[in-house]
Design an enzyme around this catalytic site. Structure first.
Site, PDB file in Angstrom:
ATOM      1  N   LYS A  47     -18.185 -34.008  -5.605  1.00  0.00           N
ATOM      2  CA  LYS A  47     -18.441 -33.838  -7.195  1.00  0.00           C
ATOM      3  C   LYS A  47     -18.963 -35.299  -7.369  1.00  0.00           C
ATOM      4  O   LYS A  47     -18.401 -36.432  -7.154  1.00  0.00           O
ATOM      5  CB  LYS A  47     -17.307 -33.299  -8.007  1.00  0.00           C
ATOM      6  CG  LYS A  47     -17.693 -33.523  -9.561  1.00  0.00           C
ATOM      7  CD  LYS A  47     -18.948 -32.388  -9.805  1.00  0.00           C
ATOM      8  CE  LYS A  47     -19.329 -32.877 -11.425  1.00  0.00           C
ATOM      9  NZ  LYS A  47     -20.566 -31.990 -11.676  1.00  0.00           N
TER      10      LYS A  47
ATOM     11  N   CYS B 287     -28.288 -36.417 -13.458  1.00  0.00           N
ATOM     12  CA  CYS B 287     -27.450 -35.681 -14.150  1.00  0.00           C
ATOM     13  C   CYS B 287     -28.007 -35.190 -15.660  1.00  0.00           C
ATOM     14  O   CYS B 287     -28.491 -36.106 -16.250  1.00  0.00           O
ATOM     15  CB  CYS B 287     -26.078 -35.873 -14.293  1.00  0.00           C
ATOM     16  SG  CYS B 287     -25.259 -34.944 -15.461  1.00  0.00           S
TER      17      CYS B 287
HETATM   18  O1  RRO Z   1     -21.836 -32.049 -14.277  1.00  0.00           O
HETATM   19  C1  RRO Z   1     -22.970 -31.687 -14.608  1.00  0.00           C
HETATM   20  O2  RRO Z   1     -23.260 -31.269 -15.690  1.00  0.00           O
HETATM   21  C2  RRO Z   1     -24.101 -31.716 -13.510  1.00  0.00           C
HETATM   22  C3  RRO Z   1     -24.512 -32.762 -13.050  1.00  0.00           C
HETATM   23 BR1  RRO Z   1     -23.274 -34.428 -12.817  1.00  0.00          BR
HETATM   24  C4  RRO Z   1     -25.724 -32.514 -12.137  1.00  0.00           C
HETATM   25  O3  RRO Z   1     -26.034 -33.740 -11.513  1.00  0.00           O
HETATM   26  N1  RRO Z   1     -26.463 -31.593 -12.258  1.00  0.00           N
HETATM   27  C5  RRO Z   1     -25.928 -30.618 -12.896  1.00  0.00           C
HETATM   28  O4  RRO Z   1     -26.700 -29.544 -12.784  1.00  0.00           O
HETATM   29  N2  RRO Z   1     -24.551 -30.739 -13.703  1.00  0.00           N
END
Ligand code: RRO
Length: 309
Positions: free
Chosen positions: A44, A128
């Site tokens: 993650k 993100c």
């Molecule tokens: O954690 C998120 O909301 C998230 C991330 Br970091 C990302 O790079 N892509 C996404 O769809 N959600």
């Protein structure tokens, strides 16, 4: 057929792995991926400090995919460095996804990853879409170039970037030109979710996730054509870099299409979230069946060989 492939000169049993964010926040989830048929794993995206993320509900499965606004919930970078320190790299490669909230945070995490001298592979998340008030570096070409210049100076080993989807040839050209300036930027992962979509429940006359008034990143079937376009666009423009495909992979045929478009590895997000780590065995079987049906013995025989009219 043989599903074997090579990533940065390392042989892998197949081209499959998880997409960052899915089944990879906690050690037990990462262990389940290590025990699955996935040939590689990514953690993650991490920040300097642990985050709870956005309020729930923040993920919704949909008939054609998913919407999420998780908001970067993660255990903090030290947790993933510790996981990386105990990972068995002879079994399969481990990527560490890094998504610091500032240039300084990214440099702190990158320096720590450099100094522990593990074989872990750095994937910098430039995309993100879900942290309120934080623009994606992937859509700010000057910020992206500055970040890459600093990371490439601080970190002398091969690393990669996770890009958002682009929708214009001028953007493909500009981004490829920036990436090509960094020689040890070795891989490009296309694509992150299609950001800031809005799914509406007609009966409820309502958004379906709570954060950001219901705006969130799309994954799944909705995004496959956009993912394939980005994989192929960067495959064409960055011939010295390895492309990792991500977006809309639910069947072996989708894996085949990503490989044909030029991907070397293929990540699975929404479908992994819905089906669990057993999906890698099914995808490997379906890919093998399709290759056998077409008379292919090895991925090399078709990878990147998309025909045009
Ligand atoms: O954690 C998120 O909301 C998230 C991330 Br970091 C990302 O790079 N892509 C996404 O769809 N959600």
């Amino acid at each position: 057929p043989d599903l074997g492939t090579e990533f940065l000169e390392r042989p892998l049993a197949n081209p499959l792995m998880n997409a960052a964010g899915v089944w990879c926040t906690l050690a037990a989830q990462l262990d389940a991926l290590a025990d699955s048929e996935a040939a590689a794993i990514v953690t993650k995206s991490c920040t300097l400090v642990r985050r709870d993320g956005n309020p729930e509900p923040r993920y919704r499965a949909l008939p054609l995919g998913s919407i999420n606004s998780m908001g970067l919930p993660n255990e903090g970078y030290l947790y993933y460095l510790d996981y990386a320190a105990h990972h068995d790299y002879d079994h399969k490669p481990l990527f560490v996804s890094v998504s610091g909230l500032s240039l300084d945070d990214n440099l702190t995490i990158v320096a720590a990853l450099r100094d522990v001298v593990l074989p872990a592979l750095l994937e910098i998340n430039l995309s993100c879409p879900n942290v309120p008030g934080k623009a994606q570096p992937g859509y700010d070409f000057e910020a992206m170039d500055e970040l890459l210049a600093e990371v490439a100076t601080a970190y002398r080993r091969p690393f990669g970037v996770k890009l958002p989807p682009y929708f214009d040839f001028a953007h493909f050209d500009t981004v490829a030109q920036i990436l090509n300036r960094y020689e040890h930027l070795a891989f490009i992962t296309c694509i992150n979710s299609v950001g800031n979509a809005l799914i509406i429940d007609t009966g409820q006359e309502s958004a379906v996730i709570r954060p950001k008034d219901g705006f969130g990143g799309l994954g799944g079937d909705y995004v496959l054509p956009t993912a394939l376009a980005n994989v192929n666009a960067f495959h064409r423009r960055c011939p010295t870099k390895t492309i990792i495909g991500c977006g809309g992979v639910r069947t072996g045929e989708h894996v085949f299409q990503h490989l044909l478009a030029g991907a070397t590895l293929v990540q699975v997000g929404t479908a992994l979230y819905e089906e669990g780590p057993g999906i890698f065995q099914r995808l490997a079987r379906e890919l093998a069946e399709l290759m056998a049906h077409k008379g292919y013995r090895r991925i090399d025989e078709f990878r990147g060989r998309l025909k045009t009219l």
